[in-house]
Design an enzyme around this catalytic site. Sequence first.
Site, mmCIF file in Angstrom:
data_model
loop_
_atom_site.group_PDB
_atom_site.id
_atom_site.type_symbol
_atom_site.label_atom_id
_atom_site.label_comp_id
_atom_site.label_asym_id
_atom_site.label_seq_id
_atom_site.Cartn_x
_atom_site.Cartn_y
_atom_site.Cartn_z
ATOM 1 N N LYS A 1 -19.014 26.304 27.600
ATOM 2 C CA LYS A 1 -18.036 25.466 27.963
ATOM 3 C C LYS A 1 -16.974 24.671 27.262
ATOM 4 O O LYS A 1 -15.891 24.822 27.335
ATOM 5 C CB LYS A 1 -18.861 24.167 28.977
ATOM 6 C CG LYS A 1 -17.988 23.558 29.862
ATOM 7 C CD LYS A 1 -18.895 22.375 30.593
ATOM 8 C CE LYS A 1 -17.723 21.526 31.454
ATOM 9 N NZ LYS A 1 -18.735 20.629 32.246
ATOM 10 N N ARG B 1 -14.573 27.167 26.223
ATOM 11 C CA ARG B 1 -13.517 27.442 27.195
ATOM 12 C C ARG B 1 -12.595 26.411 27.325
ATOM 13 O O ARG B 1 -11.469 26.633 27.396
ATOM 14 C CB ARG B 1 -14.456 27.669 28.476
ATOM 15 C CG ARG B 1 -13.456 28.025 29.764
ATOM 16 C CD ARG B 1 -14.295 28.184 31.057
ATOM 17 N NE ARG B 1 -15.092 27.277 31.461
ATOM 18 C CZ ARG B 1 -14.794 26.182 32.170
ATOM 19 N NH1 ARG B 1 -13.695 25.822 32.494
ATOM 20 N NH2 ARG B 1 -16.023 25.276 32.302
ATOM 21 N N LYS C 1 -8.461 17.919 36.107
ATOM 22 C CA LYS C 1 -8.933 16.953 34.723
ATOM 23 C C LYS C 1 -7.818 16.165 34.273
ATOM 24 O O LYS C 1 -6.820 16.667 33.767
ATOM 25 C CB LYS C 1 -9.381 18.040 33.855
ATOM 26 C CG LYS C 1 -10.327 17.454 32.674
ATOM 27 C CD LYS C 1 -10.842 18.559 31.839
ATOM 28 C CE LYS C 1 -11.564 17.691 30.844
ATOM 29 N NZ LYS C 1 -12.170 18.624 29.614
ATOM 30 N N PRO C 2 -7.960 14.752 34.056
ATOM 31 C CA PRO C 2 -7.017 14.074 33.803
ATOM 32 C C PRO C 2 -6.579 14.230 32.128
ATOM 33 O O PRO C 2 -5.280 14.045 31.878
ATOM 34 C CB PRO C 2 -7.540 12.593 33.765
ATOM 35 C CG PRO C 2 -8.974 12.767 33.943
ATOM 36 C CD PRO C 2 -9.326 14.030 34.430
ATOM 37 N N VAL C 3 -7.404 14.665 31.142
ATOM 38 C CA VAL C 3 -7.104 14.588 29.758
ATOM 39 C C VAL C 3 -7.872 15.793 29.199
ATOM 40 O O VAL C 3 -9.148 15.992 29.583
ATOM 41 C CB VAL C 3 -7.577 13.356 29.022
ATOM 42 C CG1 VAL C 3 -7.020 13.529 27.515
ATOM 43 C CG2 VAL C 3 -6.894 12.448 29.297
ATOM 44 N N ASN C 4 -7.173 16.585 28.404
ATOM 45 C CA ASN C 4 -7.908 17.823 27.579
ATOM 46 C C ASN C 4 -7.324 18.029 26.456
ATOM 47 O O ASN C 4 -5.968 17.745 26.175
ATOM 48 C CB ASN C 4 -7.836 19.034 28.588
ATOM 49 C CG ASN C 4 -9.049 20.108 28.037
ATOM 50 O OD1 ASN C 4 -10.283 19.597 27.969
ATOM 51 N ND2 ASN C 4 -8.696 20.930 27.584
ATOM 52 N N LYS D 1 -18.164 8.044 21.468
ATOM 53 C CA LYS D 1 -17.650 7.046 22.180
ATOM 54 C C LYS D 1 -18.718 6.284 23.053
ATOM 55 O O LYS D 1 -18.615 5.215 23.623
ATOM 56 C CB LYS D 1 -16.574 7.502 23.156
ATOM 57 C CG LYS D 1 -15.012 7.723 22.331
ATOM 58 C CD LYS D 1 -14.066 8.390 23.318
ATOM 59 C CE LYS D 1 -12.995 8.581 22.701
ATOM 60 N NZ LYS D 1 -11.949 9.312 23.789
ATOM 61 N N ARG E 1 -2.190 15.643 29.215
ATOM 62 C CA ARG E 1 -2.723 14.563 29.979
ATOM 63 C C ARG E 1 -1.673 14.731 31.251
ATOM 64 O O ARG E 1 -0.599 15.117 31.443
ATOM 65 C CB ARG E 1 -2.054 13.331 29.180
ATOM 66 C CG ARG E 1 -2.734 13.051 27.893
ATOM 67 C CD ARG E 1 -2.670 11.709 27.410
ATOM 68 N NE ARG E 1 -3.249 11.465 26.126
ATOM 69 C CZ ARG E 1 -4.511 11.092 26.239
ATOM 70 N NH1 ARG E 1 -5.109 10.608 27.279
ATOM 71 N NH2 ARG E 1 -5.132 11.185 25.018
ATOM 72 N N HIS F 1 -11.613 23.955 25.471
ATOM 73 C CA HIS F 1 -11.286 23.174 24.044
ATOM 74 C C HIS F 1 -10.565 24.169 22.919
ATOM 75 O O HIS F 1 -9.894 23.909 22.266
ATOM 76 C CB HIS F 1 -11.941 22.127 23.616
ATOM 77 C CG HIS F 1 -12.397 21.160 24.228
ATOM 78 N ND1 HIS F 1 -11.465 20.293 24.980
ATOM 79 C CD2 HIS F 1 -13.616 20.747 25.033
ATOM 80 C CE1 HIS F 1 -12.211 19.313 25.682
ATOM 81 N NE2 HIS F 1 -13.252 19.852 25.712
ATOM 82 N N HIS G 1 -19.110 19.118 22.964
ATOM 83 C CA HIS G 1 -18.110 18.168 23.593
ATOM 84 C C HIS G 1 -16.864 17.643 22.520
ATOM 85 O O HIS G 1 -17.463 17.294 21.479
ATOM 86 C CB HIS G 1 -19.119 16.824 23.866
ATOM 87 C CG HIS G 1 -18.194 15.613 24.369
ATOM 88 N ND1 HIS G 1 -17.620 15.532 25.804
ATOM 89 C CD2 HIS G 1 -18.052 14.244 23.879
ATOM 90 C CE1 HIS G 1 -17.037 14.264 25.696
ATOM 91 N NE2 HIS G 1 -17.103 13.731 24.705
#
Length: 156
Positions: A35, A38, A69-72, A94, A113, A40, A147
């Site tokens: 994942k 895929r 998705k808001p941010v990548n 974080k 974004r 990043h 992540h």
Amino acid sequence: MALEKSLALLPLLVLVLLVLGWVQPSLGKESRAKKFQRQHMDSDGSPSSNPTYCNDMMKRRNMTQGRCKPVNTFVHEPLVDVQDVCFQENVTCKNGQANCYKSSSSMHITDCRLTNGSRYPNCAYRTSQKERHIIVACEGNPYVPVHFDASVEDST
């Protein structure tokens, strides 16, 4: 006679069903490492000034299904270089976890974004090319990124 043949096949049928029941849940389930790749990794895509890069990639990589998705962030470096980050400077994630690592050198990335007012199913993204250190969370055996936590500017 037919009943005897059916009864003889019954243990085999039960065995096949048990194996399918055990294997089936893992079929089609994407691992956290896959994942991450895929969502990043874009080693082949060199950063360019293409303003629709994020719109195209977010759709192509299935990050606009059911929601936007808001941010990548996409990383434009060889996978092995990103995997090596798991053995570089350990930093706190974080979320407070201790399994994050910061790249020792800056990497080419694209920040995507969601634009203000953009709503599903018409997800529209702002594309920004950057050169930053990346921070990734790692786990597993082999120890690999699962992540994307952040990107940070060079502190020199």
